[in-house]
Design an enzyme around this catalytic site. Sequence first.
Site, PDB file in Angstrom:
ATOM      1  N   HIS A 112      -2.682   6.182   4.669  1.00 31.80           N
ATOM      2  CA  HIS A 112      -1.246   6.380   4.847  1.00 31.80           C
ATOM      3  C   HIS A 112      -0.553   7.682   4.372  1.00 31.80           C
ATOM      4  O   HIS A 112      -1.129   8.281   3.186  1.00 31.80           O
ATOM      5  CB  HIS A 112      -0.342   5.405   4.256  1.00 31.80           C
ATOM      6  N   CYS A 137       0.882  -1.188  -0.039  1.00 27.50           N
ATOM      7  CA  CYS A 137       0.033  -0.033   0.179  1.00 27.50           C
ATOM      8  C   CYS A 137       0.952   1.529   0.011  1.00 27.50           C
ATOM      9  O   CYS A 137       0.648   2.349  -0.661  1.00 27.50           O
ATOM     10  CB  CYS A 137      -1.107   0.158   1.039  1.00 27.50           C
TER      11      CYS A 137
HETATM   12  N1  LIG Z   1      -4.818  -3.265   4.423  1.00 29.40           N
HETATM   13  C1  LIG Z   1      -4.273  -2.735   3.680  1.00 29.40           C
HETATM   14  O1  LIG Z   1      -4.086  -1.445   3.557  1.00 29.40           O
HETATM   15  C2  LIG Z   1      -3.491  -3.609   2.546  1.00 29.40           C
HETATM   16  C3  LIG Z   1      -3.009  -2.952   1.431  1.00 29.40           C
HETATM   17  C4  LIG Z   1      -2.308  -3.635   0.595  1.00 29.40           C
HETATM   18  C5  LIG Z   1      -2.413  -4.713   0.837  1.00 29.40           C
HETATM   19  N2  LIG Z   1      -2.877  -5.756   1.794  1.00 29.40           N
HETATM   20  C6  LIG Z   1      -2.906  -7.117   1.805  1.00 29.40           C
HETATM   21  O2  LIG Z   1      -4.148  -7.766   1.569  1.00 29.40           O
HETATM   22  C7  LIG Z   1      -4.157  -8.757   2.451  1.00 29.40           C
HETATM   23  C8  LIG Z   1      -5.530  -8.853   3.225  1.00 29.40           C
HETATM   24  O3  LIG Z   1      -5.207  -7.560   4.079  1.00 29.40           O
HETATM   25  P1  LIG Z   1      -6.517  -7.239   5.160  1.00 29.40           P
HETATM   26  O4  LIG Z   1      -5.971  -5.873   5.497  1.00 29.40           O
HETATM   27  O5  LIG Z   1      -7.967  -7.200   4.303  1.00 29.40           O
HETATM   28  O6  LIG Z   1      -6.559  -8.396   6.267  1.00 29.40           O
HETATM   29  P2  LIG Z   1      -7.873  -8.580   7.168  1.00 29.40           P
HETATM   30  O7  LIG Z   1      -8.724  -7.615   7.354  1.00 29.40           O
HETATM   31  O8  LIG Z   1      -7.343  -9.351   8.403  1.00 29.40           O
HETATM   32  O9  LIG Z   1      -8.737  -9.934   6.452  1.00 29.40           O
HETATM   33  C9  LIG Z   1      -7.966 -11.328   6.266  1.00 29.40           C
HETATM   34  C10 LIG Z   1      -8.942 -12.165   5.304  1.00 29.40           C
HETATM   35  O10 LIG Z   1      -8.371 -13.325   5.126  1.00 29.40           O
HETATM   36  C11 LIG Z   1      -9.313 -14.281   5.271  1.00 29.40           C
HETATM   37  N3  LIG Z   1      -8.445 -15.693   5.793  1.00 29.40           N
HETATM   38  C12 LIG Z   1      -7.507 -15.498   7.018  1.00 29.40           C
HETATM   39  N4  LIG Z   1      -7.070 -16.889   6.991  1.00 29.40           N
HETATM   40  C13 LIG Z   1      -7.683 -17.384   6.179  1.00 29.40           C
HETATM   41  C14 LIG Z   1      -7.663 -18.956   5.938  1.00 29.40           C
HETATM   42  N5  LIG Z   1      -7.038 -19.755   6.515  1.00 29.40           N
HETATM   43  N6  LIG Z   1      -8.372 -19.392   4.716  1.00 29.40           N
HETATM   44  C15 LIG Z   1      -9.289 -18.569   4.088  1.00 29.40           C
HETATM   45  N7  LIG Z   1      -9.209 -17.026   4.298  1.00 29.40           N
HETATM   46  C16 LIG Z   1      -8.593 -16.571   5.465  1.00 29.40           C
HETATM   47  C17 LIG Z   1     -10.193 -13.676   6.381  1.00 29.40           C
HETATM   48  O11 LIG Z   1     -11.194 -14.414   6.627  1.00 29.40           O
HETATM   49  P3  LIG Z   1     -11.972 -14.822   7.993  1.00 29.40           P
HETATM   50  O12 LIG Z   1     -12.847 -13.544   8.339  1.00 29.40           O
HETATM   51  O13 LIG Z   1     -12.953 -15.895   7.715  1.00 29.40           O
HETATM   52  O14 LIG Z   1     -10.920 -14.857   8.988  1.00 29.40           O
HETATM   53  C18 LIG Z   1     -10.565 -12.293   5.958  1.00 29.40           C
HETATM   54  O15 LIG Z   1     -11.297 -12.294   5.131  1.00 29.40           O
HETATM   55  C19 LIG Z   1      -2.846  -9.018   3.327  1.00 29.40           C
HETATM   56  O16 LIG Z   1      -2.082 -10.126   2.375  1.00 29.40           O
HETATM   57  C20 LIG Z   1      -2.226  -7.724   3.076  1.00 29.40           C
HETATM   58  O17 LIG Z   1      -0.941  -7.689   3.143  1.00 29.40           O
HETATM   59  C21 LIG Z   1      -3.411  -4.927   2.728  1.00 29.40           C
END
Ligand SMILES: NC(=O)c1ccc[n+]([C@@H]2O[C@H](COP(=O)([O-])OP(=O)(O)OC[C@H]3O[C@@H](n4cnc5c(N)ncnc54)[C@H](OP(=O)(O)O)[C@@H]3O)[C@@H](O)[C@H]2O)c1
Length: 344
Positions: A246, A126
């Site tokens: 950010h 990000c």
């Molecule tokens: N947040 C940012 O600004 C940002 C920016 C760029 C990239 N990213 C990337 O995007 C990804 C997601 O980030 P996020 O911020 O959305 O995280 P998050 O809010 O913690 O959400 C995680 C997601 O992954 C799912 N998940 C976790 N364990 C799993 C499993 N074993 N099998 C299937 N699904 C699973 C969760 O499902 P449940 O609800 O069922 O647990 C939830 O839907 C990460 O790789 C992060 O590095 C994030």
Amino acid sequence: MNIAIVGATGNVGRKILEVLEKKKLSINELFLVASQRSAGQKLNFNGKEHEVFDLETFDFSKVKITFFAAGGKISEQYALKAAKHSIVIDNSSFYRMDPNVPLIVPHVNPEAIKNMKKNIISNPNCSTAQLVIVLKPLHDLFNIERIVVSTYQSVSGGGKAPMDELIAQTQMHLENYLHPENDLNKIKSKNFTKQIAFNAIPHIDVFADDGYTKEELKMSNETKKIFGERIKLTATCVRIPVMVSHAESVNIQFEKSFSLEKIRDALNKAKGCEVYDSRKDGGYSTPIEAEGRNQTYISRIREDKTNKNSLNLWIVSDNLLRGAALNAVEIAETLIKNNFNGKQ
Ligand SMILES: NC(=O)c1ccc[n+]([C@@H]2O[C@H](COP(=O)([O-])OP(=O)(O)OC[C@H]3O[C@@H](n4cnc5c(N)ncnc54)[C@H](OP(=O)(O)O)[C@@H]3O)[C@@H](O)[C@H]2O)c1
């Protein structure tokens, strides 16, 4: 077009749903996928409830484009399986530096899509995504040599759990501050290395041997992958108690001389950028104002008078949108525009 979102219940997954709704892409079937914990839950899309499926048993054969937003381990385990049937747009860091996986910000390097060899495309980190969108028009004109960046990153960059923790810590800290006569609440951090409420932590992701954190190295390596090896970037990444967006303080050294008018003009014309800089009280963007907006805002544009051909900027963008969901959906739009059918 059948689309699946792995991690649909998370921060980024839900944002992808919002962006898809607004963009009105023509979607035939939408499959929402998450962990066993969320299987059976219902999420709304375009006024209709959609069931969440368990990733372990999900069948990708009906899907044309799959967004992955469930973390690096899940991408490592499942992205290749999904890529047998669909094109994967991965938000995690797992494939970003793979030479056979293009790292794309559609406003910056859409042409790199042709380097796709595994049916996987990566979305940058990000903090990189919002930076390169600003660097691109300036690099085209004045050739960037070196960038020094300090980030001020919101807790949503770490997922849902850190956001909940910031709220809980803030409540406890205020309770302690306002009522010192009561028993003190002990603030223990779960998702951070120190207290985040009313604090700033110069540590995001794990440490490498040279003292940089992985987040800092990601910014440097991903910027090189997008613009070429010659661009040097050094970063200090800091987590601050802000929910979304950010901010970055950026110093850029160019090869060629520039004028501030040309810089402003180039940024004003660049796709995805908006100059918000009026050199008076409040004449700059802040994280709360960028939240929910697609644009990356550029403020505090000024010459660095201590170094030749150098510029200082303040950049703010919604990390969940530009840094993840919006960028991922724009990659899908680029694929559709180029008639990519997923065949290798
Ligand atoms: N947040 C940012 O600004 C940002 C920016 C760029 C990239 N990213 C990337 O995007 C990804 C997601 O980030 P996020 O911020 O959305 O995280 P998050 O809010 O913690 O959400 C995680 C997601 O992954 C799912 N998940 C976790 N364990 C799993 C499993 N074993 N099998 C299937 N699904 C699973 C969760 O499902 P449940 O609800 O069922 O647990 C939830 O839907 C990460 O790789 C992060 O590095 C994030």
